[in-house]
Enzyme design. Structure first.
Site, short mmCIF file in Angstrom:
data_model
loop_
_atom_site.label_atom_id
_atom_site.label_comp_id
_atom_site.label_asym_id
_atom_site.label_seq_id
_atom_site.Cartn_x
_atom_site.Cartn_y
_atom_site.Cartn_z
N SER A 245 2.74 -5.03 7.00
CA SER A 245 1.81 -4.04 6.46
C SER A 245 0.46 -4.15 7.18
CB SER A 245 1.63 -4.28 4.96
OG SER A 245 0.73 -3.33 4.47
N GLY A 246 -0.04 -3.02 7.67
CA GLY A 246 -1.33 -3.00 8.36
C GLY A 246 -1.22 -3.24 9.85
N THR B 10 2.47 3.25 11.18
CA THR B 10 2.28 4.67 10.88
C THR B 10 1.38 5.32 11.92
OG1 THR B 10 2.62 4.20 8.56
CG2 THR B 10 1.53 6.26 9.08
N ASN C 75 -3.84 -3.04 3.54
CA ASN C 75 -4.03 -1.82 4.34
C ASN C 75 -4.60 -0.73 3.45
OD1 ASN C 75 -3.77 0.42 5.95
ND2 ASN C 75 -1.59 0.14 6.39
N SER D 291 -1.75 2.21 3.13
CA SER D 291 -0.44 1.58 3.27
C SER D 291 0.68 2.53 2.84
CB SER D 291 -0.41 0.33 2.41
OG SER D 291 0.79 -0.34 2.61
N SER D 292 1.69 2.68 3.69
CA SER D 292 2.85 3.51 3.33
C SER D 292 3.66 2.74 2.32
CB SER D 292 3.74 3.80 4.53
OG SER D 292 2.97 3.99 5.69
N GLY E 185 8.35 -3.94 7.69
CA GLY E 185 8.86 -5.10 8.39
C GLY E 185 9.17 -6.22 7.41
N GLU F 170 9.04 -9.19 5.00
CA GLU F 170 7.94 -9.59 4.11
C GLU F 170 8.19 -10.98 3.56
OE1 GLU F 170 7.08 -6.71 1.07
OE2 GLU F 170 6.03 -5.41 2.50
#
Ligand code: ATP
Ligand code: MG
Length: 692
Positions: free
Chosen positions: A107-108, A112, A157, A160-161, A384, A386
């Site tokens: 994340s981050g 995206t 993020n 964040s998606s 990804g 985690e």
């Protein structure tokens, strides 16, 4: 020369394959750091692109940069996300086959953003006709809409998606983008009702309140201040970016008008969004019998109005539960605690299904029926690996997804690579890699896998708990080499495992999961009573989301785990027959700061992204291959025998050519139809010699 700094020392190498053999992880990190310090955020491992999030605008995404990369051979320019996009596009156009670009990272890390850059690249550089401009605009504008409903501010993020996304961009035979199709995976519904400290709910709620017209808000019964809504203010960040929210509202409203949303659609859609906010503000109290009551029915009335349901039926459904015995239905009152549970379940179900509806709606506007022959480039922007201090059902699903994608890489890249050597009659050293199919089976095998065992526990009558699930796991998969619990703790595991935990030895490393909440999250139940209310709503979107057939069908819907497993199965089927490209994104620090390179954090990601293994495999094989005709066509001017024309068999021409320019035997091999070049540097040298 000793003492002087060569360019390589300063800026590193642009392809990790060029580092010395047996590259250590430290050398890998060093190279990444050198480049990052020079604002060179992209590096290749062969054809895989590694990207480090710069957390600043670098001016590398201009139209002139796009033009630079257009139609240029992959290794002729510095690594760039545009090179990956252009390469996939050109191969698709010349070979008329389908491609996908898999973007992964934590994340981050910039997934995206990378996918948006690719989409913009196609939008700007692909040929276009006037009539197809609308298709292109819709493709581009699907992004802000989906981000508004599916992204949120988290600690990691700000944007964040909270869902996985696969998007096919469809092209006609001339390479014009003509349409698209989106599939979403596992939206994080729990966020609708709860956010951690410092986090927010999905953007759309705040955007609507900050930017929505006054009469719209009045019509929805909403106030501007997000702090008035329980579902928006638990993370104490409700007011954080009201300016952005206001601007983003404009972008989203504009996108809605381009993507074919009617006024009625929007009225229904925002009726639902507002209802969720009203739901969150319903308070339950306890009557003398311990049953839930709602002292203030103000919110109930608004929800009833917005969703077109009867207020007393809704109130009843939130405070009672219908239990079906064999011949009769029994209505029993709920405690306030259970009512809160029912209310939250309703909010999650409504939001989750509305999100799916939104994706479908966008898809119907991206369909292009006029063009029959299409090729596609798929973009996969997906969570990804985690690994947190505490890992739950969500991490289990996400990491399982990454195992499956690793399988894809093995099937599509490693196995396919070896098959190609065989087909071309090339001698090669078999490449050793870990095949993680064994872990995928452990998770997904019918009857014996973890998801099946979880489903069994969820569905069996009697008192199943997260603990009984764990015990069942121990009984069934306890012997598996990649599974371990505290009870079974032996030489296999290193990390301490708690009582309610199990550990999986993933391809990327061990992860310990806490089983607390597994059953409830997998079940994802919505009381029948509430389902009935939603099925009868006069809101058209809800009626499409909650079909009466679901009530009549007495069988339970598939569990979350099984649905996810099935959707991953279809994703893999879809990807396996396409040509792959990979982008691995890395987050340089935890504080979202530019120019800060945190070694520890980056090493961790290199491990979980499997980059060292990828490099090893890349190195063992041949970095590049080209059909004789193409190789000759490009480089024939370098040799008098082949210039301006070579009339013999292309293979012989290539042999003459490389002898003339002095390739050493260890640098290449000649197959039946292609030349295989071991190192990129050989190709670089040839490119340098070549001046057209
Ligand atoms: P998540 O899994 O949480 O959705 P992500 O990998 O999709 O994370 P992004 O949203 O793409 O992460 O990136 C996070 C932030 O990092 C962006 O909002 C942006 O500020 C910054 N960023 C990412 N990539 C770039 C880039 N190439 N250039 C400049 N800034 C970037
Ligand atoms: Mg994202």
């Amino acid at each position: 020369m000793e003492g002087t700094l060569t360019a390589r020392d300063k800026v590193g190498v642009q392809d990790f394959v060029l580092l010395d053999a047996h590259t250590s992880e430290s050398a890998f990190v060093d190279n990444l750091r050198k480049r990052f310090n020079e604002n060179l955020i992209y590096t290749y491992i062969g054809t895989l692109l590694v990207s480090v999030n710069p957390y600043q605008e670098l001016g590398i995404y201009t139209v002139s940069q796009m033009e630079l990369y257009q139609g240029v051979s992959f290794f002729e320019l510095p690594p760039h996300v545009y090179a990956i996009a252009d390469n996939a596009y050109r191969m698709m156009c010349s070979e008329l086959n389908n491609h996908f670009i898999l973007i992964s990272g934590e994340s981050g890390a910039g997934k995206t953003e990378a996918s948006k850059k690719i989409l913009q690249y196609f939008a700007v550089t692909c040929p276009m006709t006037e009539s197809l401009q609308i298709a292109r605009d819709r493709l581009l504008l699907s992004n802000p809409v989906l981000e508004a409903f599916g992204n949120a501010k988290t600690l990691r993020n700000d944007n964040s998606s909270r869902f996985g996304k696969y998007m096919d961009i469809q092209f006609d035979f001339q390479g014009i983008p003509v349409g698209g199709h989106i599939i979403s995976y596992l939206i994080e519904k729990s966020r609708v009702v709860y956010q951690n400290q410092g986090e927010r709910n999905f953007h759309i709620f705040y955007q609507l309140l900050a930017g929505g017209e006054a009469d719209r808000l009045a019509h929805l019964g909403l106030e501007r201040d997000p702090r008035l809504y329980k579902y928006l203010s638990q993370g104490h960040r409700a007011k954080e970016s009201s300016l952005n929210d206001k601007n983003d509202w404009k972008t989203v409203s504009n996108a809605f008008s381009v993507i074919d949303f009617t006024k009625a659609d929007l009225e229904n859609l925002f009726g639902i969004i507002a209802s969720v906010l009203h739901l969150g503000n319903i308070c339950f109290e306890e009557d003398p019998q311990g049953c839930a009551t709602v002292p203030d029915t103000h919110e109930i009335k608004w929800i009833a109005k917005l969703l077109g349901v009867c207020p007393s039926v809704l109130l009843d459904a939130l405070t009672h539960r219908k239990i079906e015995a064999k011949t009769e239905e029994v209505i029993c009152p709920l405690t306030p605690g259970h009512s809160v549970y029912a209310r939250d379940a309703m909010a999650k179900a409504v939001y989750g299904r509305t999100f799916t509806w939104l994706v479908n709606k966008i898809n119907s506007s991206l369909v292009n029926k006029d063009v029959t022959k299409k090729t596609v480039i798929g973009l996969l922007d997906i969570y990804g690996f985690e690994v947190f201090d505490k890992n739950g059902f969500e991490q289990f699903c996400i990491n399982y997804c990454n195992e499956k994608l690793q399988q894809l890489l093995i099937e599509r890249t490693l196995k396919a690579e070896q098959a190609e050597y065989e087909m071309e009659g090339i001698e090669w050293e078999p490449i050793q890699y870990f095949n993680n199919k064994i872990i995928c089976d452990l998770v997904e095998e019918r009857h014996k896998g973890i998801i099946s065992i979880l489903d069994e526990e969820c569905l069996r009558p009697g008192p199943a708990t997260d603990l009984s699930f764990l015990e069942k796991l121990e009984e069934t998969v306890g012997e598996h080499a990649h599974f371990q619990t505290r009870k079974l703790a032996g030489p296999k595991g290193r990390k301490r495992i708690g009582w309610m935990e199990f550990q999986l030895l993933h391809y990327a490393g061990e992860v310990t999961y806490c089983t607390k909440g597994f059953l409830e999250k997998n079940n994802d139940l919505l009381y029948r009573h509430l389902k009935e209310v939603l099925c009868r709503s006069s809101n058209r979107i809800l009626r499409e989301c909650f079909l009466v057939a679901e009530l009549e069908n007495r069988r339970r819907p598939p569990t979350v785990g099984t649905q996810f497993k099935d959707s991953l199965g279809s994703l893999l089927e879809m990807l396996i027959c396409k040509e792959p490209s990979y982008i691995r994104c890395i987050k340089p620090n935890d504080t979202k700061e530019p120019s800060k390179f945190d070694d520890f954090l980056i090493r961790h990601q290199i491990k979980y992204l499997g980059l060292m293994e990828h490099l090893r495999v890349r190195r063992a094989g041949f970095a590049y291959r080209r059909r004789y005709e193409h190789f000759l066509q490009r480089y024939k001017s370098l040799c008098p025998d082949t210039w301006p024309h070579w009339h013999g068999p292309p293979g012989e021409g290539v042999e003459r050519l490389i002898k003339y320019i002095g390739y050493r035997p260890e640098e290449y091999k000649l197959g039946k139809t292609k030349i295989f070049i071991r190192f990129p540097r050989t190709l670089f040298a040839t490119e340098d010699a070549f001046e057209f």
